[in-house]
Design a protein around this motif. Structure first.
Motif, PDB file in Angstrom:
ATOM      1  N   GLN A   1      15.376  19.330  -9.084  1.00 21.34           N
ATOM      2  CA  GLN A   1      15.605  18.725  -7.773  1.00 21.34           C
ATOM      3  C   GLN A   1      14.414  17.831  -7.445  1.00 21.34           C
ATOM      4  O   GLN A   1      13.276  18.201  -7.689  1.00 21.34           O
ATOM      5  CB  GLN A   1      15.723  19.808  -6.688  1.00 21.34           C
ATOM      6  N   GLU A   2      14.684  16.650  -6.892  1.00 25.92           N
ATOM      7  CA  GLU A   2      13.617  15.714  -6.523  1.00 25.92           C
ATOM      8  C   GLU A   2      13.434  15.682  -5.017  1.00 25.92           C
ATOM      9  O   GLU A   2      14.407  15.682  -4.265  1.00 25.92           O
ATOM     10  CB  GLU A   2      13.955  14.293  -6.989  1.00 25.92           C
ATOM     11  N   MET A   3      12.178  15.639  -4.606  1.00 23.45           N
ATOM     12  CA  MET A   3      11.829  15.397  -3.213  1.00 23.45           C
ATOM     13  C   MET A   3      10.851  14.232  -3.243  1.00 23.45           C
ATOM     14  O   MET A   3       9.876  14.263  -4.006  1.00 23.45           O
ATOM     15  CB  MET A   3      11.177  16.620  -2.586  1.00 23.45           C
ATOM     16  N   ILE A   4      11.100  13.203  -2.446  1.00 20.16           N
ATOM     17  CA  ILE A   4      10.256  12.009  -2.502  1.00 20.16           C
ATOM     18  C   ILE A   4       9.783  11.643  -1.096  1.00 20.16           C
ATOM     19  O   ILE A   4      10.430  10.865  -0.396  1.00 20.16           O
ATOM     20  CB  ILE A   4      11.018  10.827  -3.129  1.00 20.16           C
TER      21      ILE A   4
ATOM     22  N   PRO B   1       0.812  -1.215   0.000  1.00 15.42           N
ATOM     23  CA  PRO B   1       0.000   0.000   0.000  1.00 15.42           C
ATOM     24  C   PRO B   1       0.849   1.271   0.000  1.00 15.42           C
ATOM     25  O   PRO B   1       0.342   2.361  -0.206  1.00 15.42           O
ATOM     26  CB  PRO B   1      -0.812  -0.111   1.285  1.00 15.42           C
ATOM     27  N   ILE B   2       2.157   1.152   0.226  1.00 11.14           N
ATOM     28  CA  ILE B   2       3.040   2.315   0.325  1.00 11.14           C
ATOM     29  C   ILE B   2       3.166   2.998  -1.034  1.00 11.14           C
ATOM     30  O   ILE B   2       3.305   2.347  -2.064  1.00 11.14           O
ATOM     31  CB  ILE B   2       4.421   1.905   0.855  1.00 11.14           C
ATOM     32  N   ARG B   3       3.096   4.338  -1.021  1.00 14.38           N
ATOM     33  CA  ARG B   3       3.232   5.143  -2.232  1.00 14.38           C
ATOM     34  C   ARG B   3       4.295   6.213  -1.995  1.00 14.38           C
ATOM     35  O   ARG B   3       4.448   6.718  -0.887  1.00 14.38           O
ATOM     36  CB  ARG B   3       1.918   5.852  -2.573  1.00 14.38           C
ATOM     37  N   ASP B   4       5.013   6.565  -3.043  1.00 14.30           N
ATOM     38  CA  ASP B   4       5.960   7.674  -3.010  1.00 14.30           C
ATOM     39  C   ASP B   4       5.383   8.805  -3.849  1.00 14.30           C
ATOM     40  O   ASP B   4       4.898   8.574  -4.951  1.00 14.30           O
ATOM     41  CB  ASP B   4       7.315   7.283  -3.595  1.00 14.30           C
ATOM     42  N   VAL B   5       5.440  10.017  -3.322  1.00 13.88           N
ATOM     43  CA  VAL B   5       5.046  11.193  -4.089  1.00 13.88           C
ATOM     44  C   VAL B   5       6.341  11.826  -4.589  1.00 13.88           C
ATOM     45  O   VAL B   5       7.172  12.266  -3.798  1.00 13.88           O
ATOM     46  CB  VAL B   5       4.247  12.194  -3.226  1.00 13.88           C
ATOM     47  N   VAL B   6       6.537  11.822  -5.897  1.00 13.03           N
ATOM     48  CA  VAL B   6       7.765  12.345  -6.490  1.00 13.03           C
ATOM     49  C   VAL B   6       7.500  13.775  -6.941  1.00 13.03           C
ATOM     50  O   VAL B   6       6.685  14.019  -7.827  1.00 13.03           O
ATOM     51  CB  VAL B   6       8.224  11.478  -7.680  1.00 13.03           C
ATOM     52  N   VAL B   7       8.175  14.728  -6.310  1.00 14.88           N
ATOM     53  CA  VAL B   7       8.031  16.145  -6.635  1.00 14.88           C
ATOM     54  C   VAL B   7       9.331  16.598  -7.282  1.00 14.88           C
ATOM     55  O   VAL B   7      10.401  16.496  -6.668  1.00 14.88           O
ATOM     56  CB  VAL B   7       7.754  16.982  -5.368  1.00 14.88           C
TER      57      VAL B   7
ATOM     58  N   ALA C   1       0.191  15.058  -2.730  1.00 11.26           N
ATOM     59  CA  ALA C   1       0.391  15.523  -4.108  1.00 11.26           C
ATOM     60  C   ALA C   1      -0.409  16.799  -4.371  1.00 11.26           C
ATOM     61  O   ALA C   1       0.089  17.733  -5.007  1.00 11.26           O
ATOM     62  CB  ALA C   1      -0.003  14.431  -5.093  1.00 11.26           C
ATOM     63  N   ARG C   2      -1.642  16.871  -3.873  1.00  7.55           N
ATOM     64  CA  ARG C   2      -2.449  18.090  -4.041  1.00  7.55           C
ATOM     65  C   ARG C   2      -1.790  19.280  -3.348  1.00  7.55           C
ATOM     66  O   ARG C   2      -1.754  20.390  -3.882  1.00  7.55           O
ATOM     67  CB  ARG C   2      -3.850  17.868  -3.479  1.00  7.55           C
ATOM     68  N   LEU C   3      -1.268  19.050  -2.158  1.00  8.72           N
ATOM     69  CA  LEU C   3      -0.588  20.112  -1.423  1.00  8.72           C
ATOM     70  C   LEU C   3       0.633  20.620  -2.198  1.00  8.72           C
ATOM     71  O   LEU C   3       0.839  21.835  -2.320  1.00  8.72           O
ATOM     72  CB  LEU C   3      -0.159  19.602  -0.044  1.00  8.72           C
ATOM     73  N   GLU C   4       1.413  19.716  -2.747  1.00 11.29           N
ATOM     74  CA  GLU C   4       2.593  20.115  -3.512  1.00 11.29           C
ATOM     75  C   GLU C   4       2.204  20.859  -4.790  1.00 11.29           C
ATOM     76  O   GLU C   4       2.857  21.830  -5.161  1.00 11.29           O
ATOM     77  CB  GLU C   4       3.449  18.890  -3.858  1.00 11.29           C
TER      78      GLU C   4
END
Length: 95
Positions: A30-33, A19-25, A46-49
């Motif tokens: 530059q990546e923030m995960i 069930p774990i998900r990563d949000v890749v920004v 993801a909506r917040l980002e």
């Protein structure tokens, strides 16, 4: 350095059987995960980002006023009735 960066993007990465998900920004190359415990939390993050970096919602190709009957079946919410276990069902006859 030319100062040109790819447009900012937010994606959700999932893992099989987890069930774990990563949000890749990705902003300015530059990546923030951040790792999230489930899909709901990943969607909220993801909506917040997207709001923070002013990234538009992805275009689904469907008008906002489209009826559920007009959508493809994979987009329509389905209600599932869960049946009781076999030993809890009084009409179950073992063969």
């Amino acid at each position: 350095m030319t100062g040109k960066y790819a447009p900012p993007a937010v994606t959700i990465r999932s893992y099989p059987d987890s069930p774990i998900r990563d949000v890749v920004v990705v902003v300015r190359d530059q990546e923030m995960i951040p790792r999230c415990r489930d899909y709901r939390q990943a969607m909220q993050w993801a909506r917040l980002e997207r709001k923070t970096y002013k990234i538009f919602e992805p275009d689904t190709g469907f008008p906002a006023n489209e009826e559920a009957g007009d959508l493809p079946l994979f987009c329509v919410p389905i209600e599932v009735d869960h049946l009781p276990a076999r030993d809890e069902c009084p009409d179950f006859i073992s063969s």
